[in-house]
Scaffold this active site. Structure first.
Site, PDB file in Angstrom:
ATOM      1  CB  ALA A   1      13.123  -6.516 -64.005  1.00 33.70           C
TER       2      ALA A   1
ATOM      3  N   GLY B   1       3.376  -0.076 -58.292  1.00 28.82           N
ATOM      4  CA  GLY B   1       4.740  -0.486 -58.572  1.00 28.82           C
ATOM      5  C   GLY B   1       5.709   0.169 -57.628  1.00 28.82           C
ATOM      6  NE  ARG B   2       7.791   4.637 -60.635  1.00 30.27           N
ATOM      7  CZ  ARG B   2       7.716   5.952 -60.800  1.00 30.27           C
ATOM      8  NH1 ARG B   2       8.770   6.711 -60.560  1.00 30.27           N
ATOM      9  NH2 ARG B   2       6.599   6.517 -61.189  1.00 30.27           N
TER      10      ARG B   2
ATOM     11  CG  ASP C   1       2.506   9.660 -60.633  1.00 31.24           C
ATOM     12  OD1 ASP C   1       3.566   9.032 -60.772  1.00 31.24           O
ATOM     13  OD2 ASP C   1       2.252  10.713 -61.251  1.00 31.24           O
TER      14      ASP C   1
ATOM     15  CD  GLN D   1       4.420  -8.196 -67.021  1.00 39.16           C
ATOM     16  OE1 GLN D   1       5.618  -8.010 -66.947  1.00 39.16           O
ATOM     17  NE2 GLN D   1       3.531  -7.222 -66.950  1.00 39.16           N
TER      18      GLN D   1
ATOM     19  CB  CYS E   1       8.655  -3.188 -70.729  1.00 40.59           C
ATOM     20  SG  CYS E   1      10.405  -3.004 -70.277  1.00 40.59           S
TER      21      CYS E   1
END
Length: 373
Positions: A9, A218-219, A196, A61, A92
């Site tokens: 998001a 992701g991150r 990770d 999504q 989520c």
């Protein structure tokens, strides 16, 4: 696709997806959009599902808690040719989502989960549907194996697992053993691993250890769009049979980072059609882009207050672009970490794996309350 950009998001809008695509190949998924908002065609939801003509696969999504609404949203996307791939969000962990029975809380209600996935697959027709989920709500309420088999039976194209429970949020270390167990349990459908992956080496190591068909990042890509070039190269060589391939990781100079940051703003300006809004949106990315580089707190603070493209050029122009990649200081975890926290749930949600009449009513109200994208 063996490399997937996880929907985030406020991050994976068209601008950021295009930026990542300029560095390497993959499946770049949109920000999550609520199915009710999409059915209602709210301006924000319609903006979220927009794709640039350069995006080769239009991936959307969806989030929802009602099979009928999910079906209507998928039908709209397919009938109007707005998507080439649809992902369903069951991962989520954010309280405002799980408190309503959505996201990572929903697979606990196995009948509802199956109904939503089946409805989406049926409505999608030839458009592939995938699901992204977590291990479960907490260590005592694990759902990923049952949910994975249910999704497989419903006809999904792939199942992606984040190796954490909702309770773990983004804390600790992702459970790659769980991902391996899901891969072993579902030999007849693609399984993707998430959690990770901070480097291309991590991605190859996950594939070696778990046997998954690909990875969801992701991150790890925050402030590092060039990671997709590393991933494309490393996973491509691995899939060609190289075991533990030597990976030529991108090590951008400070000047190259500045160029990527500026390009990000340019794409945001095009996306929002508003230079001021684009500059405000990019501010959250400053710390991620310049992590580890010796630029100083004053520089970061000024860049986090950038007001225009010209202003950004002026500030970035002060940098010594020849400064080399700082190595480990620029690598590792970034973005949300958080700590273990009880998962917010509807009252008595854990009493049964089946959906009760009272919970069904709550979910119908939740669909209405999350309207707006």
């Amino acid at each position: 696709m063996p490399v997937v950009l996880a929907p985030m998001a406020g991050i994976t809008n068209t601008a950021y997806r295009r930026l990542c695509q300029e560095y390497g190949g993959g499946l770049f998924v949109s920000e999550m959009v609520t199915s009710r908002a999409l059915v209602e065609r709210t301006p924000e939801s319609m903006r979220l599902i927009g794709h640039h003509e350069s995006e080769k696969i239009r991936s959307v999504q969806l989030y929802g808690v009602d099979p009928k609404t999910i079906s209507e949203a998928v039908t709209m996307l397919v009938a109007e040719d707005r998507a080439d791939h649809i992902d369903l969000n069951f991962g989520c962990p954010v309280p405002k989502v799980t408190r309503k029975g959505g996201g990572a809380a929903l697979p606990w209600k196995s009948d509802l989960f199956s109904s939503i996935v089946t409805s989406a697959v049926k409505a999608a027709g030839d458009v592939p549907v995938t699901v992204k989920m977590r291990k479960g709500i907490d260590a005592d309420h694990i759902t990923y194996l049952d949910a994975g088999k249910s999704a497989r039976d419903a006809g999904v194209a792939a199942v992606a697992l984040h190796g954490r429970t909702a309770e773990e949020y983004y804390s600790g270390i992702a459970d790659w053993d769980a991902i391996a167990q899901l891969r072993a349990a579902l030999p007849d459908v693609q399984v993707l691993g998430n959690g990770d992956i901070w480097s291309a080496e991590d991605a190859v190591r996950m594939m070696e250890q778990t046997g998954v068909d690909g990875v969801v990042v992701g991150r790890g890509c925050l402030g590092r769009p060039w990671l997709f070039g590393d991933l494309e190269q490393a996973i491509g060589r691995y899939l060609q049979g190289e075991k533990s391939p030597e990976i030529a990781t991108a090590m951008p100079t400070l000047g190259e980072v500045a160029e990527a940051f500026y390009r990000h703003i340019e794409l945001l300006v095009e996306f929002f059609e508003d230079e001021g809004r684009a500059c405000r949106d990019v501010r959250k990315h400053v710390a991620w882009y310049f992590k580890g580089y010796p630029v100083g707190g004053d520089f970061r603070a000024r860049l986090a207050q950038v007001e225009s493209l010209e202003h950004a050029r002026e500030i970035l122009g002060e940098l010594d672009g020849t400064v080399a990649y700082p190595g480990e200081d620029a690598e590792g975890p970034r973005g949300r970490l958080g700590s273990v926290k009880s998962c917010a749930l509807p009252e008595n949600w854990l009493d049964s794996r089946e959906l009760s009449p009272s919970h069904k009513l709550q979910l119908q109200q939740a669909e209405l309350s999350v309207s707006g994208g």
